[in-house]
Design a protein around this motif. Structure first.
Motif, PDB file in Angstrom:
ATOM      1  N   MET A 119       0.842  -1.170   0.000  1.00 34.34           N
ATOM      2  CA  MET A 119       0.000   0.000   0.000  1.00 34.34           C
ATOM      3  C   MET A 119       0.891   1.239   0.000  1.00 34.34           C
ATOM      4  SD  MET A 119      -3.232   0.716   2.362  1.00 34.34           S
ATOM      5  CE  MET A 119      -3.943   2.290   2.549  1.00 34.34           C
ATOM      6  N   ALA A 120       0.455   2.263  -0.705  1.00 32.63           N
ATOM      7  CA  ALA A 120       1.228   3.497  -0.790  1.00 32.63           C
ATOM      8  C   ALA A 120       0.302   4.694  -0.629  1.00 32.63           C
ATOM      9  CB  ALA A 120       1.941   3.577  -2.138  1.00 32.63           C
ATOM     10  N   THR A 121       0.847   5.771  -0.106  1.00 31.72           N
ATOM     11  CA  THR A 121       0.132   7.034  -0.049  1.00 31.72           C
ATOM     12  C   THR A 121       0.739   7.939  -1.115  1.00 31.72           C
ATOM     13  OG1 THR A 121      -0.325   6.831   2.312  1.00 31.72           O
ATOM     14  CG2 THR A 121      -0.458   9.035   1.363  1.00 31.72           C
ATOM     15  N   LEU A 122      -0.101   8.395  -2.022  1.00 33.22           N
ATOM     16  CA  LEU A 122       0.346   9.289  -3.096  1.00 33.22           C
ATOM     17  C   LEU A 122       0.105  10.738  -2.694  1.00 33.22           C
ATOM     18  CD1 LEU A 122      -1.151   7.390  -6.154  1.00 33.22           C
ATOM     19  CD2 LEU A 122       1.106   7.123  -5.113  1.00 33.22           C
ATOM     20  N   TYR A 123       0.913  11.634  -3.223  1.00 36.37           N
ATOM     21  CA  TYR A 123       0.827  13.064  -2.930  1.00 36.37           C
ATOM     22  C   TYR A 123       0.847  13.837  -4.235  1.00 36.37           C
ATOM     23  CZ  TYR A 123       2.420  17.709  -1.467  1.00 36.37           C
ATOM     24  OH  TYR A 123       2.533  19.053  -1.271  1.00 36.37           O
ATOM     25  N   ARG A 124      -0.041  14.805  -4.357  1.00 39.84           N
ATOM     26  CA  ARG A 124      -0.048  15.705  -5.518  1.00 39.84           C
ATOM     27  C   ARG A 124      -0.209  17.131  -5.009  1.00 39.84           C
ATOM     28  NH1 ARG A 124      -4.958  14.286  -9.134  1.00 39.84           N
ATOM     29  NH2 ARG A 124      -4.057  15.833 -10.506  1.00 39.84           N
ATOM     30  N   LEU A 125       0.387  18.066  -5.723  1.00 43.68           N
ATOM     31  CA  LEU A 125       0.171  19.478  -5.449  1.00 43.68           C
ATOM     32  C   LEU A 125      -0.502  20.061  -6.687  1.00 43.68           C
ATOM     33  CD1 LEU A 125       0.511  21.851  -3.512  1.00 43.68           C
ATOM     34  CD2 LEU A 125       2.674  22.360  -4.675  1.00 43.68           C
ATOM     35  N   LEU A 126      -1.778  20.374  -6.534  1.00 40.20           N
ATOM     36  CA  LEU A 126      -2.547  20.940  -7.633  1.00 40.20           C
ATOM     37  C   LEU A 126      -2.322  22.450  -7.645  1.00 40.20           C
ATOM     38  CD1 LEU A 126      -5.869  19.012  -6.948  1.00 40.20           C
ATOM     39  CD2 LEU A 126      -4.002  18.362  -8.482  1.00 40.20           C
ATOM     40  N   THR A 127      -2.004  22.999  -8.808  1.00 43.59           N
ATOM     41  CA  THR A 127      -1.755  24.432  -8.929  1.00 43.59           C
ATOM     42  C   THR A 127      -2.460  24.973 -10.159  1.00 43.59           C
ATOM     43  OG1 THR A 127       0.255  24.130 -10.231  1.00 43.59           O
ATOM     44  CG2 THR A 127       0.523  24.260  -7.836  1.00 43.59           C
ATOM     45  N   ALA A 128      -2.830  26.240 -10.086  1.00 43.21           N
ATOM     46  CA  ALA A 128      -3.444  26.911 -11.230  1.00 43.21           C
ATOM     47  C   ALA A 128      -3.725  28.352 -10.852  1.00 43.21           C
ATOM     48  CB  ALA A 128      -4.744  26.224 -11.642  1.00 43.21           C
ATOM     49  N   GLU A 129      -4.147  29.113 -11.834  1.00 42.15           N
ATOM     50  CA  GLU A 129      -4.595  30.471 -11.580  1.00 42.15           C
ATOM     51  C   GLU A 129      -5.860  30.405 -10.719  1.00 42.15           C
ATOM     52  OE1 GLU A 129      -6.055  34.218 -14.249  1.00 42.15           O
ATOM     53  OE2 GLU A 129      -4.364  33.044 -14.973  1.00 42.15           O
ATOM     54  N   ASP A 130      -6.084  31.418  -9.915  1.00 38.69           N
ATOM     55  CA  ASP A 130      -7.248  31.456  -9.022  1.00 38.69           C
ATOM     56  C   ASP A 130      -8.505  31.769  -9.831  1.00 38.69           C
ATOM     57  OD1 ASP A 130      -8.939  31.588  -6.857  1.00 38.69           O
ATOM     58  OD2 ASP A 130      -8.232  33.538  -6.171  1.00 38.69           O
ATOM     59  N   ASP A 131      -9.120  30.707 -10.357  1.00 44.47           N
ATOM     60  CA  ASP A 131     -10.369  30.852 -11.107  1.00 44.47           C
ATOM     61  C   ASP A 131     -11.179  29.574 -10.934  1.00 44.47           C
ATOM     62  OD1 ASP A 131      -9.120  28.985 -12.743  1.00 44.47           O
ATOM     63  OD2 ASP A 131      -8.775  30.385 -14.389  1.00 44.47           O
ATOM     64  N   SER A 132     -12.315  29.506 -11.592  1.00 46.63           N
ATOM     65  CA  SER A 132     -13.173  28.329 -11.422  1.00 46.63           C
ATOM     66  C   SER A 132     -12.503  27.052 -11.920  1.00 46.63           C
ATOM     67  CB  SER A 132     -14.515  28.541 -12.120  1.00 46.63           C
ATOM     68  OG  SER A 132     -14.345  28.665 -13.514  1.00 46.63           O
ATOM     69  N   ALA A 133     -11.589  27.156 -12.871  1.00 46.58           N
ATOM     70  CA  ALA A 133     -10.890  25.959 -13.366  1.00 46.58           C
ATOM     71  C   ALA A 133     -10.092  25.299 -12.243  1.00 46.58           C
ATOM     72  CB  ALA A 133      -9.981  26.309 -14.540  1.00 46.58           C
ATOM     73  N   PHE A 134      -9.500  26.110 -11.357  1.00 45.48           N
ATOM     74  CA  PHE A 134      -8.772  25.541 -10.223  1.00 45.48           C
ATOM     75  C   PHE A 134      -9.733  24.797  -9.303  1.00 45.48           C
ATOM     76  CE2 PHE A 134      -7.291  25.891  -5.805  1.00 45.48           C
ATOM     77  CZ  PHE A 134      -6.137  25.134  -5.905  1.00 45.48           C
ATOM     78  N   CYS A 135     -10.873  25.403  -9.018  1.00 41.54           N
ATOM     79  CA  CYS A 135     -11.868  24.751  -8.164  1.00 41.54           C
ATOM     80  C   CYS A 135     -12.334  23.438  -8.776  1.00 41.54           C
ATOM     81  CB  CYS A 135     -13.055  25.684  -7.930  1.00 41.54           C
ATOM     82  SG  CYS A 135     -12.615  27.157  -7.001  1.00 41.54           S
ATOM     83  N   HIS A 136     -12.519  23.406 -10.101  1.00 42.99           N
ATOM     84  CA  HIS A 136     -12.923  22.177 -10.777  1.00 42.99           C
ATOM     85  C   HIS A 136     -11.814  21.132 -10.706  1.00 42.99           C
ATOM     86  CE1 HIS A 136     -16.816  23.369 -12.296  1.00 42.99           C
ATOM     87  NE2 HIS A 136     -16.303  24.541 -12.664  1.00 42.99           N
ATOM     88  N   LYS A 137     -10.556  21.567 -10.804  1.00 41.99           N
ATOM     89  CA  LYS A 137      -9.424  20.632 -10.719  1.00 41.99           C
ATOM     90  C   LYS A 137      -9.409  19.954  -9.348  1.00 41.99           C
ATOM     91  CE  LYS A 137      -5.259  21.720 -12.418  1.00 41.99           C
ATOM     92  NZ  LYS A 137      -3.879  22.269 -12.532  1.00 41.99           N
ATOM     93  N   VAL A 138      -9.596  20.731  -8.289  1.00 41.02           N
ATOM     94  CA  VAL A 138      -9.621  20.174  -6.933  1.00 41.02           C
ATOM     95  C   VAL A 138     -10.853  19.294  -6.750  1.00 41.02           C
ATOM     96  CG1 VAL A 138      -9.734  20.715  -4.466  1.00 41.02           C
ATOM     97  CG2 VAL A 138      -8.252  22.068  -5.978  1.00 41.02           C
ATOM     98  N   SER A 139     -12.014  19.753  -7.215  1.00 37.17           N
ATOM     99  CA  SER A 139     -13.248  18.966  -7.093  1.00 37.17           C
ATOM    100  C   SER A 139     -13.129  17.635  -7.825  1.00 37.17           C
ATOM    101  CB  SER A 139     -14.444  19.756  -7.637  1.00 37.17           C
ATOM    102  OG  SER A 139     -14.676  20.892  -6.841  1.00 37.17           O
ATOM    103  N   ASP A 140     -12.502  17.633  -8.990  1.00 30.57           N
ATOM    104  CA  ASP A 140     -12.305  16.397  -9.753  1.00 30.57           C
ATOM    105  C   ASP A 140     -11.421  15.427  -8.968  1.00 30.57           C
ATOM    106  OD1 ASP A 140     -12.476  14.749 -12.202  1.00 30.57           O
ATOM    107  OD2 ASP A 140     -10.339  15.227 -12.397  1.00 30.57           O
ATOM    108  N   ALA A 141     -10.355  15.937  -8.368  1.00 31.54           N
ATOM    109  CA  ALA A 141      -9.477  15.070  -7.567  1.00 31.54           C
ATOM    110  C   ALA A 141     -10.242  14.482  -6.376  1.00 31.54           C
ATOM    111  CB  ALA A 141      -8.261  15.859  -7.082  1.00 31.54           C
ATOM    112  N   LEU A 142     -11.050  15.301  -5.710  1.00 35.35           N
ATOM    113  CA  LEU A 142     -11.836  14.802  -4.569  1.00 35.35           C
ATOM    114  C   LEU A 142     -12.825  13.736  -5.020  1.00 35.35           C
ATOM    115  CD1 LEU A 142     -12.531  18.165  -2.701  1.00 35.35           C
ATOM    116  CD2 LEU A 142     -10.831  16.412  -2.122  1.00 35.35           C
ATOM    117  N   ALA A 143     -13.445  13.929  -6.174  1.00 30.77           N
ATOM    118  CA  ALA A 143     -14.401  12.949  -6.697  1.00 30.77           C
ATOM    119  C   ALA A 143     -13.716  11.628  -7.041  1.00 30.77           C
ATOM    120  CB  ALA A 143     -15.101  13.515  -7.939  1.00 30.77           C
ATOM    121  N   LYS A 144     -12.410  11.667  -7.307  1.00 31.00           N
ATOM    122  CA  LYS A 144     -11.649  10.459  -7.641  1.00 31.00           C
ATOM    123  C   LYS A 144     -10.991   9.837  -6.411  1.00 31.00           C
ATOM    124  CE  LYS A 144     -10.826  11.806 -12.392  1.00 31.00           C
ATOM    125  NZ  LYS A 144      -9.855  12.325 -13.355  1.00 31.00           N
ATOM    126  N   GLY A 145     -11.368  10.306  -5.218  1.00 36.00           N
ATOM    127  CA  GLY A 145     -10.881   9.679  -3.991  1.00 36.00           C
ATOM    128  C   GLY A 145      -9.688  10.344  -3.338  1.00 36.00           C
TER     129      GLY A 145
END
Length: 68
Positions: A1-27
């Motif tokens: 078993m492994a714990t993965l780490y990602r740092l999501l980055t983007a300009e402060d706009d709705s696309a960033f919020c969607h990027k984070v929401s997509d990651a949360l939806a994928k677990g």
């Protein structure tokens, strides 16, 4: 078993919020608070949010983290 780490980055706009929401939806799980910084070269606010995810497989540096 492994714990993965990602740092999501983007300009402060709705696309960033969607990027984070997509990651949360994928677990992925939020790790800490988001960070904001002014990017003088781009004349824009930038955001970053760390996320982690536990997986059953062993970690491999060749993994595409976003595909996990």
């Amino acid at each position: 078993m492994a714990t993965l780490y990602r740092l999501l980055t983007a300009e402060d706009d709705s696309a960033f919020c969607h990027k984070v929401s997509d990651a949360l939806a994928k677990g992925w799980v939020l790790h800490g608070s988001p960070t904001f910084a002014w990017d003088q070269n781009a004349n824009a606010m930038r955001c970053a949010q760390a996320v982690t995810k536990d997986i059953a497989a062993a970690y491999d540096p060749a993994m595409k983290l976003g595909a996990q």
